[in-house]
Design a protein around this motif. Structure first.
Motif, PDB file in Angstrom:
ATOM      1  N   SER A  51      -8.390   7.870  -4.063  1.00 29.19           N
ATOM      2  CA  SER A  51      -9.143   6.867  -3.739  1.00 29.19           C
ATOM      3  C   SER A  51      -8.077   5.677  -4.111  1.00 29.19           C
ATOM      4  N   VAL A  52      -7.196   5.470  -5.124  1.00 25.58           N
ATOM      5  CA  VAL A  52      -6.502   4.424  -5.375  1.00 25.58           C
ATOM      6  C   VAL A  52      -5.453   4.470  -4.494  1.00 25.58           C
ATOM      7  N   VAL A  53      -4.660   5.523  -3.978  1.00 25.31           N
ATOM      8  CA  VAL A  53      -3.843   5.506  -3.061  1.00 25.31           C
ATOM      9  C   VAL A  53      -4.408   5.156  -1.679  1.00 25.31           C
ATOM     10  N   ARG A  54      -5.602   5.553  -1.233  1.00 27.15           N
ATOM     11  CA  ARG A  54      -6.009   5.108   0.002  1.00 27.15           C
ATOM     12  C   ARG A  54      -6.489   3.605  -0.041  1.00 27.15           C
ATOM     13  N   GLU A  55      -6.647   3.114  -0.982  1.00 28.15           N
ATOM     14  CA  GLU A  55      -7.059   1.462  -1.029  1.00 28.15           C
ATOM     15  C   GLU A  55      -5.798   0.935  -0.991  1.00 28.15           C
ATOM     16  N   LEU A  56      -4.866   1.309  -1.771  1.00 28.80           N
ATOM     17  CA  LEU A  56      -3.164   0.652  -1.205  1.00 28.80           C
ATOM     18  C   LEU A  56      -3.112   0.742   0.043  1.00 28.80           C
ATOM     19  N   ALA A  57      -3.295   1.799   0.791  1.00 27.44           N
ATOM     20  CA  ALA A  57      -2.842   2.008   2.099  1.00 27.44           C
ATOM     21  C   ALA A  57      -3.719   0.812   3.082  1.00 27.44           C
ATOM     22  N   ILE A  58      -5.037   0.893   2.835  1.00 27.31           N
ATOM     23  CA  ILE A  58      -5.841  -0.050   3.593  1.00 27.31           C
ATOM     24  C   ILE A  58      -5.582  -1.666   3.299  1.00 27.31           C
ATOM     25  N   ALA A  59      -5.223  -1.901   1.996  1.00 25.15           N
ATOM     26  CA  ALA A  59      -5.060  -3.329   1.542  1.00 25.15           C
ATOM     27  C   ALA A  59      -3.674  -3.685   1.984  1.00 25.15           C
ATOM     28  N   SER A  60      -2.693  -2.687   2.163  1.00 23.76           N
ATOM     29  CA  SER A  60      -1.354  -3.002   2.832  1.00 23.76           C
ATOM     30  C   SER A  60      -1.607  -3.410   4.258  1.00 23.76           C
ATOM     31  N   ARG A  61      -2.256  -2.405   4.986  1.00 22.64           N
ATOM     32  CA  ARG A  61      -2.674  -3.056   6.390  1.00 22.64           C
ATOM     33  C   ARG A  61      -3.362  -4.221   6.528  1.00 22.64           C
ATOM     34  N   ILE A 119      -3.336  -6.813   4.480  1.00 21.56           N
ATOM     35  CA  ILE A 119      -2.629  -7.853   4.236  1.00 21.56           C
ATOM     36  C   ILE A 119      -1.473  -8.149   5.268  1.00 21.56           C
ATOM     37  N   HIS A 120      -0.835  -7.086   5.914  1.00 19.47           N
ATOM     38  CA  HIS A 120      -0.005  -7.013   7.146  1.00 19.47           C
ATOM     39  C   HIS A 120      -0.609  -7.924   8.326  1.00 19.47           C
ATOM     40  N   ASP A 121      -2.051  -7.808   8.558  1.00 22.22           N
ATOM     41  CA  ASP A 121      -2.759  -8.415   9.403  1.00 22.22           C
ATOM     42  C   ASP A 121      -2.904  -9.782   9.447  1.00 22.22           C
ATOM     43  N   LEU A 122      -2.666 -10.266   8.220  1.00 22.53           N
ATOM     44  CA  LEU A 122      -2.647 -11.556   7.669  1.00 22.53           C
ATOM     45  C   LEU A 122      -1.111 -11.976   7.752  1.00 22.53           C
ATOM     46  N   ASN A 123      -0.149 -11.329   8.061  1.00 22.02           N
ATOM     47  CA  ASN A 123       1.076 -11.469   8.062  1.00 22.02           C
ATOM     48  C   ASN A 123       1.722 -11.701   6.587  1.00 22.02           C
ATOM     49  N   GLY A 124       1.067 -10.704   5.650  1.00 28.98           N
ATOM     50  CA  GLY A 124       1.544 -10.843   4.230  1.00 28.98           C
ATOM     51  C   GLY A 124       2.628  -9.720   3.855  1.00 28.98           C
ATOM     52  N   PRO A 125       3.162  -9.748   2.864  1.00 35.29           N
ATOM     53  CA  PRO A 125       4.395  -8.769   2.852  1.00 35.29           C
ATOM     54  C   PRO A 125       3.522  -7.447   1.882  1.00 35.29           C
ATOM     55  N   THR A 126       4.035  -6.382   1.984  1.00 31.41           N
ATOM     56  CA  THR A 126       3.669  -4.954   1.469  1.00 31.41           C
ATOM     57  C   THR A 126       3.516  -5.175  -0.286  1.00 31.41           C
ATOM     58  N   TYR A 127       4.301  -6.141  -0.799  1.00 33.24           N
ATOM     59  CA  TYR A 127       4.159  -6.234  -2.202  1.00 33.24           C
ATOM     60  C   TYR A 127       2.845  -6.789  -2.791  1.00 33.24           C
ATOM     61  N   LEU A 128       2.395  -7.588  -1.929  1.00 31.60           N
ATOM     62  CA  LEU A 128       1.008  -7.982  -2.431  1.00 31.60           C
ATOM     63  C   LEU A 128      -0.041  -6.972  -2.609  1.00 31.60           C
ATOM     64  N   ALA A 129       0.081  -5.941  -1.805  1.00 24.81           N
ATOM     65  CA  ALA A 129      -0.866  -4.820  -1.939  1.00 24.81           C
ATOM     66  C   ALA A 129      -0.619  -4.139  -3.174  1.00 24.81           C
ATOM     67  N   TYR A 130       0.654  -4.173  -3.741  1.00 23.82           N
ATOM     68  CA  TYR A 130       0.905  -3.503  -4.997  1.00 23.82           C
ATOM     69  C   TYR A 130       0.247  -4.326  -6.138  1.00 23.82           C
ATOM     70  N   ILE A 131       0.466  -5.670  -5.868  1.00 20.99           N
ATOM     71  CA  ILE A 131      -0.190  -6.498  -6.815  1.00 20.99           C
ATOM     72  C   ILE A 131      -1.658  -6.290  -6.864  1.00 20.99           C
ATOM     73  N   TYR A 132      -2.134  -6.274  -5.644  1.00 16.27           N
ATOM     74  CA  TYR A 132      -3.605  -6.134  -5.646  1.00 16.27           C
ATOM     75  C   TYR A 132      -4.159  -4.734  -6.189  1.00 16.27           C
ATOM     76  N   ILE A 133      -3.727  -3.648  -6.223  1.00 14.94           N
ATOM     77  CA  ILE A 133      -3.941  -2.514  -6.715  1.00 14.94           C
ATOM     78  C   ILE A 133      -3.819  -2.513  -8.289  1.00 14.94           C
ATOM     79  N   ALA A 134      -2.616  -3.207  -8.696  1.00 15.28           N
ATOM     80  CA  ALA A 134      -2.306  -3.261 -10.214  1.00 15.28           C
ATOM     81  C   ALA A 134      -3.498  -4.140 -10.915  1.00 15.28           C
ATOM     82  N   ALA A 135      -3.839  -5.325  -9.950  1.00 15.38           N
ATOM     83  CA  ALA A 135      -4.798  -6.252 -10.584  1.00 15.38           C
ATOM     84  C   ALA A 135      -6.174  -5.280 -10.675  1.00 15.38           C
TER      85      ALA A 135
END
Length: 132
Positions: A61-71, A73-89
């Motif tokens: 579930s954590v890995v899957r949420e990282l994937a959807i958050a990353s995508r 955030i990409h739709d908002l033209n944000g970088p992938t590292y924001l998804a890692y920060i999102y999961i860590a938070a």
């Protein structure tokens, strides 16, 4: 079996874009899967198998949420590292109630903010259909 591997790889892929509807539906599925993982962990008195299974489900579930958050955030033209920060938070939010409230607002924000209308550096505009 090969088709299953391809589908699993596509679900966990970090690149690409995801529309708002797909994000919300995937998030709801992840919550449901994580809930089942929590129930499985609580059955550790029955068998250690359920405890291990529960943690594997939650890790997925954590890995899957990282994937959807990353995508998303990409739709908002944000970088992938924001998804890692999102999961860590989100993981820290388990232990810090105030951060948990902030994370709920972040998830709602990702669900409500419209993505780029045109192609960006992460790909073409996603189709308006729900992709799970």
């Amino acid at each position: 079996m090969e088709n299953f591997r391809e589908e699993l790889k596509a679900m966990l892929y970090l690149s690409g874009r995801m529309n708002r509807r797909s994000y919300v539906m995937n998030l709801l599925m992840i919550f449901g899967i994580g809930y089942l993982g929590g129930i499985s962990i609580s059955l550790e008195r029955v068998s250690e198998f359920f405890w291990v299974l529960g943690w594997l489900i939650i890790a997925y579930s954590v890995v899957r949420e990282l994937a959807i958050a990353s995508r998303r955030i990409h739709d908002l033209n944000g970088p992938t590292y924001l998804a890692y920060i999102y999961i860590a938070a989100a993981i820290v939010a388990i232990f810090v109630p105030t951060l948990a409230k902030v994370m709920v607002l972040v998830k709602v924000g990702l669900a409500l903010m419209p993505g780029d209308r045109e192609a960006n550096e992460y790909g073409e505009r996603p189709a308006s259909m729900i992709v799970v």
